[in-house]
Motif scaffolding. Structure first.
Motif, mmCIF file in Angstrom:
data_model
loop_
_atom_site.group_PDB
_atom_site.id
_atom_site.type_symbol
_atom_site.label_atom_id
_atom_site.label_comp_id
_atom_site.label_asym_id
_atom_site.label_seq_id
_atom_site.Cartn_x
_atom_site.Cartn_y
_atom_site.Cartn_z
ATOM 1 N N HIS A 298 0.835 -1.205 0.000
ATOM 2 C CA HIS A 298 0.000 0.000 0.000
ATOM 3 C C HIS A 298 0.869 1.254 0.000
ATOM 4 C CE1 HIS A 298 1.061 -0.279 4.238
ATOM 5 N NE2 HIS A 298 0.567 0.924 4.439
ATOM 6 N N LEU A 299 2.079 1.148 0.551
ATOM 7 C CA LEU A 299 2.997 2.288 0.528
ATOM 8 C C LEU A 299 3.457 2.583 -0.898
ATOM 9 C CD1 LEU A 299 5.194 1.484 3.663
ATOM 10 C CD2 LEU A 299 3.398 3.208 3.474
ATOM 11 N N GLU A 300 3.744 1.524 -1.648
ATOM 12 C CA GLU A 300 4.159 1.708 -3.039
ATOM 13 C C GLU A 300 3.026 2.311 -3.867
ATOM 14 O OE1 GLU A 300 5.344 -2.181 -4.183
ATOM 15 O OE2 GLU A 300 7.380 -1.978 -3.398
ATOM 16 N N LEU A 301 1.804 1.884 -3.589
ATOM 17 C CA LEU A 301 0.654 2.432 -4.309
ATOM 18 C C LEU A 301 0.490 3.919 -3.999
ATOM 19 C CD1 LEU A 301 -1.782 2.065 -6.119
ATOM 20 C CD2 LEU A 301 -3.074 1.214 -4.153
ATOM 21 N N LYS A 302 0.609 4.280 -2.729
ATOM 22 C CA LYS A 302 0.504 5.691 -2.353
ATOM 23 C C LYS A 302 1.659 6.503 -2.935
ATOM 24 C CE LYS A 302 -0.559 6.328 2.052
ATOM 25 N NZ LYS A 302 -0.591 6.086 3.525
ATOM 26 N N LEU A 303 2.836 5.898 -2.977
ATOM 27 C CA LEU A 303 3.990 6.579 -3.565
ATOM 28 C C LEU A 303 3.751 6.875 -5.042
ATOM 29 C CD1 LEU A 303 6.907 7.612 -3.496
ATOM 30 C CD2 LEU A 303 7.684 5.247 -3.816
ATOM 31 N N ARG A 304 3.217 5.898 -5.763
ATOM 32 C CA ARG A 304 2.928 6.112 -7.189
ATOM 33 C C ARG A 304 1.897 7.221 -7.375
ATOM 34 N NH1 ARG A 304 2.512 0.012 -9.818
ATOM 35 N NH2 ARG A 304 4.536 -0.749 -9.095
ATOM 36 N N LEU A 305 0.880 7.222 -6.538
ATOM 37 C CA LEU A 305 -0.149 8.261 -6.635
ATOM 38 C C LEU A 305 0.449 9.646 -6.384
ATOM 39 C CD1 LEU A 305 -3.109 6.513 -4.758
ATOM 40 C CD2 LEU A 305 -2.911 6.916 -7.220
ATOM 41 N N LEU A 306 1.330 9.747 -5.402
ATOM 42 C CA LEU A 306 1.943 11.034 -5.093
ATOM 43 C C LEU A 306 2.920 11.464 -6.185
ATOM 44 C CD1 LEU A 306 2.549 10.701 -1.240
ATOM 45 C CD2 LEU A 306 0.820 12.070 -2.414
ATOM 46 N N GLU A 307 3.611 10.509 -6.783
ATOM 47 C CA GLU A 307 4.503 10.843 -7.907
ATOM 48 C C GLU A 307 3.706 11.457 -9.053
ATOM 49 O OE1 GLU A 307 7.959 7.369 -7.396
ATOM 50 O OE2 GLU A 307 6.317 7.130 -8.823
ATOM 51 N N MET A 308 2.575 10.842 -9.374
ATOM 52 C CA MET A 308 1.737 11.381 -10.447
ATOM 53 C C MET A 308 1.108 12.705 -10.043
ATOM 54 S SD MET A 308 -0.089 7.991 -12.111
ATOM 55 C CE MET A 308 -0.480 7.146 -10.578
ATOM 56 N N ALA A 309 0.747 12.824 -8.768
ATOM 57 C CA ALA A 309 0.112 14.051 -8.287
ATOM 58 C C ALA A 309 1.066 15.239 -8.348
ATOM 59 C CB ALA A 309 -0.390 13.853 -6.859
ATOM 60 N N LYS B 205 9.987 2.303 -0.312
ATOM 61 C CA LYS B 205 8.543 2.299 -0.545
ATOM 62 C C LYS B 205 7.901 3.650 -0.227
ATOM 63 C CE LYS B 205 7.985 -2.642 0.459
ATOM 64 N NZ LYS B 205 7.328 -3.644 1.337
ATOM 65 N N LYS B 206 8.684 4.567 0.333
ATOM 66 C CA LYS B 206 8.111 5.838 0.776
ATOM 67 C C LYS B 206 8.640 7.046 0.016
ATOM 68 C CE LYS B 206 9.185 5.653 5.134
ATOM 69 N NZ LYS B 206 9.147 6.064 6.559
ATOM 70 N N ALA B 207 9.711 6.866 -0.724
ATOM 71 C CA ALA B 207 10.294 8.002 -1.449
ATOM 72 C C ALA B 207 11.014 7.490 -2.682
ATOM 73 C CB ALA B 207 11.258 8.775 -0.554
ATOM 74 N N SER B 208 11.144 8.367 -3.658
ATOM 75 C CA SER B 208 11.835 8.020 -4.900
ATOM 76 C C SER B 208 12.441 9.290 -5.483
ATOM 77 C CB SER B 208 10.859 7.394 -5.905
ATOM 78 O OG SER B 208 9.884 8.344 -6.302
ATOM 79 N N LEU C 105 3.859 10.684 4.240
ATOM 80 C CA LEU C 105 4.345 9.389 3.764
ATOM 81 C C LEU C 105 5.835 9.212 4.026
ATOM 82 C CD1 LEU C 105 3.898 6.720 2.221
ATOM 83 C CD2 LEU C 105 4.402 7.965 0.108
ATOM 84 N N THR C 106 6.631 10.193 3.660
ATOM 85 C CA THR C 106 8.088 10.031 3.718
ATOM 86 C C THR C 106 8.660 10.162 5.128
ATOM 87 O OG1 THR C 106 8.403 12.382 3.212
ATOM 88 C CG2 THR C 106 8.385 10.854 1.360
ATOM 89 N N VAL C 107 8.008 10.938 5.982
ATOM 90 C CA VAL C 107 8.572 11.232 7.306
ATOM 91 C C VAL C 107 7.776 10.574 8.434
ATOM 92 C CG1 VAL C 107 9.240 13.054 8.921
ATOM 93 C CG2 VAL C 107 9.481 13.421 6.453
#
Length: 250
Positions: free
Chosen positions: A113-124, A163-166, A152-154
């Motif tokens: 679920h962290l990876e999914l949220k990360l992808r959503l935030l990357e697109m956002a 899984k929390k940052a890229s 998410l990241t902190v």
């Protein structure tokens, strides 16, 4: 001696020699057959193992494709399907993030679920930068997005930074910070809340085992230390303490 010669030349002796030779031949043939059988079994086993690996990779590819499609669908609904001018826009988006957390608690997901949220935030963050350039996005909306990224990241307790940052997410955050003019040379002119959140995100990324992500974060931190006047001594002390902790743990 003549009797010995007769024994050697007798039919019974020749027959026994032939039997021994035949047994040796059968034994050798049997051994060759067994060796060939073992080789065939090994070849078959290796082929089956390779096929299993191939099937696993194909399955993983299908799962990855599924997660990618779901993330894109969810993002499109979150970002384009909600009226950004509505006061409840971020509340509705937050409900989506909450649902993702609840799904992870009660189900086994194809991806974290962290990876999914990360992808959503990357697109956002990519969409937010585009909307800011077009003038269809406000600073307050961008600030709310940075708050989500900080959460998410902190704040998230998971220790797996991958899984929390890229690099993609951090690159977008740096773009938002520049677009919002968060950091200023004069402390009184900067956006204090966003500056604190930005430092938290940068320090968290600097602690990542991803060298590229760490390099991006530390480069930005170095620039800020060189060009920005610190608000007070406490801020400088906190930065030194946190960076020293990262160095000791690395």
């Amino acid at each position: 001696s003549s009797s010995s010669t007769e024994e050697l030349s007798s039919p019974s002796h020749s027959h026994s020699v032939d039997q021994a030779s035949a047994r040796d031949s059968l034994s050798l043939t049997s051994q060759l057959v067994d060796d060939n059988s073992d080789d065939d079994e090994k070849i078959l086993f290796d082929a089956l193992q390779r096929w299993k690996v191939y099937d696993a990779e194909k399955l993983e590819d299908k799962e990855e494709e599924l997660c990618y499609l779901v993330a894109n669908l969810v993002f499109t609904i979150m970002w384009r399907g909600i009226d950004i001018n509505s006061k409840d826009a971020w509340k509705e988006r937050g409900q989506v993030m909450t649902c993702i957390n609840l799904l992870a608690l009660n189900n086994t997901l194809y991806c974290s679920h962290l990876e999914l949220k990360l992808r959503l935030l990357e697109m956002a963050v990519t969409a937010a930068l585009s909307d800011l350039r077009e003038g269809s996005y406000t600073a307050d909306n961008a600030a709310q997005l940075i708050r989500w990224i900080y959460d998410l990241t902190v704040i998230d307790p998971n220790q797996d930074h991958s899984k929390k940052a890229s690099t993609k997410l951090l690159d977008g955050v740096l773009g938002l910070l520049d677009a919002l003019l968060v950091f200023q040379e004069v402390p009184g002119e900067e956006w204090t809340e966003m500056a604190k959140l930005a430092f938290g995100i940068l320090l968290s990324c600097a602690a990542s085992s991803n060298l590229e992500l760490c390099a991006m974060a530390t480069a930005k931190l170095h620039t800020l230390v060189q060009t920005r006047c610190m608000k007070d001594a406490e801020e400088g002390g906190y930065l030194l303490y946190y960076i020293n902790t990262i160095v000791q743990q690395s």
